[in-house]
Design a protein around this motif. Structure first.
Motif, PDB file in Angstrom:
ATOM      1  N   GLU A   1     -30.383  -8.292   5.048  1.00 46.79           N
ATOM      2  CA  GLU A   1     -29.128  -7.787   5.611  1.00 46.79           C
ATOM      3  C   GLU A   1     -27.906  -8.153   4.763  1.00 46.79           C
ATOM      4  N   ASN A   2     -28.063  -9.072   3.812  1.00 47.28           N
ATOM      5  CA  ASN A   2     -26.964  -9.460   2.925  1.00 47.28           C
ATOM      6  C   ASN A   2     -26.840  -8.546   1.710  1.00 47.28           C
ATOM      7  N   TRP A   3     -27.732  -7.595   1.547  1.00 48.29           N
ATOM      8  CA  TRP A   3     -27.775  -6.740   0.366  1.00 48.29           C
ATOM      9  C   TRP A   3     -27.511  -5.279   0.728  1.00 48.29           C
ATOM     10  N   CYS A   4     -26.872  -4.565  -0.174  1.00 48.08           N
ATOM     11  CA  CYS A   4     -26.663  -3.129  -0.003  1.00 48.08           C
ATOM     12  C   CYS A   4     -28.030  -2.457   0.087  1.00 48.08           C
ATOM     13  N   GLY A   5     -28.212  -1.629   1.090  1.00 54.69           N
ATOM     14  CA  GLY A   5     -29.506  -0.972   1.298  1.00 54.69           C
ATOM     15  C   GLY A   5     -30.531  -1.854   1.969  1.00 54.69           C
ATOM     16  N   GLN A   6     -30.156  -3.082   2.262  1.00 56.15           N
ATOM     17  CA  GLN A   6     -31.012  -4.078   2.926  1.00 56.15           C
ATOM     18  C   GLN A   6     -32.343  -4.286   2.193  1.00 56.15           C
ATOM     19  N   HIS A   7     -32.227  -4.477   0.864  1.00 58.02           N
ATOM     20  CA  HIS A   7     -33.387  -4.774   0.025  1.00 58.02           C
ATOM     21  C   HIS A   7     -33.093  -6.021  -0.789  1.00 58.02           C
ATOM     22  N   VAL A   8     -33.895  -7.079  -0.618  1.00 57.18           N
ATOM     23  CA  VAL A   8     -33.768  -8.292  -1.429  1.00 57.18           C
ATOM     24  C   VAL A   8     -34.149  -7.910  -2.863  1.00 57.18           C
ATOM     25  N   PRO A   9     -33.393  -8.373  -3.865  1.00 58.24           N
ATOM     26  CA  PRO A   9     -33.684  -7.984  -5.249  1.00 58.24           C
ATOM     27  C   PRO A   9     -35.087  -8.348  -5.716  1.00 58.24           C
ATOM     28  N   LEU A  10     -35.636  -7.455  -6.521  1.00 59.71           N
ATOM     29  CA  LEU A  10     -36.929  -7.657  -7.185  1.00 59.71           C
ATOM     30  C   LEU A  10     -36.657  -8.167  -8.598  1.00 59.71           C
TER      31      LEU A  10
ATOM     32  N   LEU B   1     -13.709   3.717  -9.014  1.00 60.27           N
ATOM     33  CA  LEU B   1     -14.292   3.130  -7.816  1.00 60.27           C
ATOM     34  C   LEU B   1     -15.779   3.021  -8.116  1.00 60.27           C
ATOM     35  N   ARG B   2     -16.209   1.800  -8.375  1.00 59.14           N
ATOM     36  CA  ARG B   2     -17.599   1.563  -8.736  1.00 59.14           C
ATOM     37  C   ARG B   2     -18.450   1.511  -7.473  1.00 59.14           C
ATOM     38  N   VAL B   3     -19.550   2.237  -7.494  1.00 62.23           N
ATOM     39  CA  VAL B   3     -20.469   2.317  -6.359  1.00 62.23           C
ATOM     40  C   VAL B   3     -21.846   1.889  -6.842  1.00 62.23           C
ATOM     41  N   LYS B   4     -22.492   1.025  -6.063  1.00 63.12           N
ATOM     42  CA  LYS B   4     -23.828   0.539  -6.429  1.00 63.12           C
ATOM     43  C   LYS B   4     -24.703   0.518  -5.189  1.00 63.12           C
ATOM     44  N   GLY B   5     -25.967   0.726  -5.387  1.00 64.62           N
ATOM     45  CA  GLY B   5     -26.936   0.669  -4.298  1.00 64.62           C
ATOM     46  C   GLY B   5     -27.662  -0.662  -4.316  1.00 64.62           C
ATOM     47  N   SER B   6     -28.936  -0.614  -4.452  1.00 69.24           N
ATOM     48  CA  SER B   6     -29.781  -1.800  -4.453  1.00 69.24           C
ATOM     49  C   SER B   6     -29.285  -2.825  -5.475  1.00 69.24           C
ATOM     50  N   GLY B   7     -29.193  -4.079  -5.041  1.00 70.82           N
ATOM     51  CA  GLY B   7     -28.768  -5.154  -5.936  1.00 70.82           C
ATOM     52  C   GLY B   7     -27.321  -5.575  -5.763  1.00 70.82           C
ATOM     53  N   LEU B   8     -26.587  -4.918  -4.871  1.00 68.55           N
ATOM     54  CA  LEU B   8     -25.198  -5.310  -4.621  1.00 68.55           C
ATOM     55  C   LEU B   8     -25.159  -6.293  -3.464  1.00 68.55           C
ATOM     56  N   TRP B   9     -24.645  -7.499  -3.736  1.00 69.52           N
ATOM     57  CA  TRP B   9     -24.516  -8.532  -2.701  1.00 69.52           C
ATOM     58  C   TRP B   9     -23.381  -8.163  -1.762  1.00 69.52           C
ATOM     59  N   MET B  10     -23.689  -8.069  -0.466  1.00 71.27           N
ATOM     60  CA  MET B  10     -22.689  -7.761   0.550  1.00 71.27           C
ATOM     61  C   MET B  10     -22.281  -9.025   1.314  1.00 71.27           C
TER      62      MET B  10
ATOM     63  N   SER C   1     -22.868 -10.071   4.234  1.00 74.45           N
ATOM     64  CA  SER C   1     -22.330  -9.776   5.564  1.00 74.45           C
ATOM     65  C   SER C   1     -23.035 -10.516   6.699  1.00 74.45           C
ATOM     66  N   HIS C   2     -24.194 -11.087   6.415  1.00 73.87           N
ATOM     67  CA  HIS C   2     -24.974 -11.753   7.467  1.00 73.87           C
ATOM     68  C   HIS C   2     -24.939 -13.282   7.344  1.00 73.87           C
ATOM     69  N   SER C   3     -25.131 -13.760   6.104  1.00 75.86           N
ATOM     70  CA  SER C   3     -25.146 -15.202   5.839  1.00 75.86           C
ATOM     71  C   SER C   3     -25.024 -15.404   4.333  1.00 75.86           C
ATOM     72  N   SER C   4     -25.209 -16.635   3.886  1.00 72.08           N
ATOM     73  CA  SER C   4     -25.170 -16.909   2.447  1.00 72.08           C
ATOM     74  C   SER C   4     -26.572 -16.918   1.826  1.00 72.08           C
ATOM     75  N   GLU C   5     -27.589 -16.631   2.612  1.00 70.44           N
ATOM     76  CA  GLU C   5     -28.981 -16.685   2.139  1.00 70.44           C
ATOM     77  C   GLU C   5     -29.349 -15.485   1.260  1.00 70.44           C
ATOM     78  N   TRP C   6     -29.697 -15.767   0.026  1.00 67.49           N
ATOM     79  CA  TRP C   6     -30.127 -14.749  -0.936  1.00 67.49           C
ATOM     80  C   TRP C   6     -31.303 -13.940  -0.400  1.00 67.49           C
ATOM     81  N   SER C   7     -32.215 -14.585   0.267  1.00 66.27           N
ATOM     82  CA  SER C   7     -33.477 -13.944   0.685  1.00 66.27           C
ATOM     83  C   SER C   7     -33.374 -13.136   1.980  1.00 66.27           C
ATOM     84  N   VAL C   8     -32.185 -12.995   2.561  1.00 68.94           N
ATOM     85  CA  VAL C   8     -32.016 -12.215   3.795  1.00 68.94           C
ATOM     86  C   VAL C   8     -31.586 -10.795   3.420  1.00 68.94           C
TER      87      VAL C   8
END
Length: 191
Positions: free
Chosen positions: A150-159, A130-139, A141-148
Motif C-alpha cells: 500500500e506504500n507503493w504506486c500500483g500497490q506493488h512492492v519493488p522487484l 509533470l513526471r508520472v511514474k507507475g510501479s516503483g514510485l514510493w507513496m 501513504s500507509h507506513s514507513s515499511e518498504w515491504s508494504v
C-alpha cells in the motif's frame, strides 16, 4: 481599434497616459484626431511551481503557479500541454482557464505551460514537466515499511529489476527491516 505598440522608454518606468494629436490637411480642409496612448506594464511573475512526481492513473495533485503582476491588473489564464517541450502546445482541457490547474489522471509524463493575458499584454510561462511514474514510485501513504504494498504506486512492492523513485512530500519515508530489492534507486532532490 486597439493597436499593441512597443515604445522604448530607455529603462524608465512609464505609468502615465499620453495623447497624440493627428492633423490631416489638404491645404483647404483639415481633420484632426486625438489619440490616447495608454501605457500598460508588461506581465511578470508568471511562474509555474514544478510539481512533485505523481503516481500514474491516481488522483492528480493541482499544479500551482504564482500570481502574475503587470498588465491592467485583470488576468485571464490558459493552461497548455504537450508531450515534449519542443512539440506544439495545445489547450489542456478541463478547468484550464484558472490560476492553478488540476490535470486529469495521467499515465505518462507531460509538459505544461501557462499563458496569462491582461489587457493588450500576454506572457507565456516557462515549461515544466509533470513526471508520472507507475510501479516503483514510493507513496508512503500507509507506513514507513518498504515491504508494504500500500506504500507503493500500483500497490506493488519493488522487484529486483524495478526502478525505484523516492521523493519528498509523502506522509512516511521508507525504512527497510530485513531485505529489499530494486534495480535502480533514484532519490529526488526533495526526498
Amino acid at each position: 481599434m486597439f493597436v499593441n505598440l512597443s515604445i522604448p522608454t530607455n529603462g524608465k518606468k512609464v505609468t502615465e497616459n499620453d495623447t497624440l494629436q493627428l492633423i490631416l490637411s489638404d491645404g483647404i480642409h483639415h481633420a484632426s484626431k486625438k489619440i490616447i496612448i495608454k501605457y500598460v506594464a508588461i506581465i511578470e511573475n508568471n511562474q509555474i511551481i514544478t510539481p512533485h512526481i505523481q503516481c500514474n492513473e491516481s488522483k492528480p495533485i493541482p499544479i500551482k503557479a504564482s500570481l502574475p503582476t503587470g498588465g491592467n491588473g485583470s488576468y485571464q489564464f490558459q493552461w497548455e500541454t504537450a508531450s515534449q517541450p519542443s512539440a506544439v502546445f495545445k489547450k489542456a482541457g478541463g478547468l484550464d482557464t484558472i490560476p492553478e490547474f488540476v490535470p486529469v489522471a495521467l499515465s505518462d509524463s507531460i509538459y505544461f505551460r501557462r499563458e496569462v493575458r491582461s489587457g493588450p499584454c500576454s506572457h507565456i510561462s516557462g515549461i515544466v514537466m509533470l513526471r508520472v511514474k507507475g510501479s516503483g514510485l514510493w507513496m508512503g501513504s500507509h507506513s514507513s515499511e518498504w515491504s508494504v504494498a500500500e506504500n507503493w504506486c500500483g500497490q506493488h512492492v519493488p522487484l529486483p529489476e524495478t526502478h525505484v523513485v523516492i521523493s519528498g512530500g509523502v506522509p512516511f519515508s521508507p525504512t527497510i527491516h530485513g531485505s529489499a530489492y530494486c534495480g535502480q534507486l533514484e532519490l529526488l532532490q526533495d526526498a
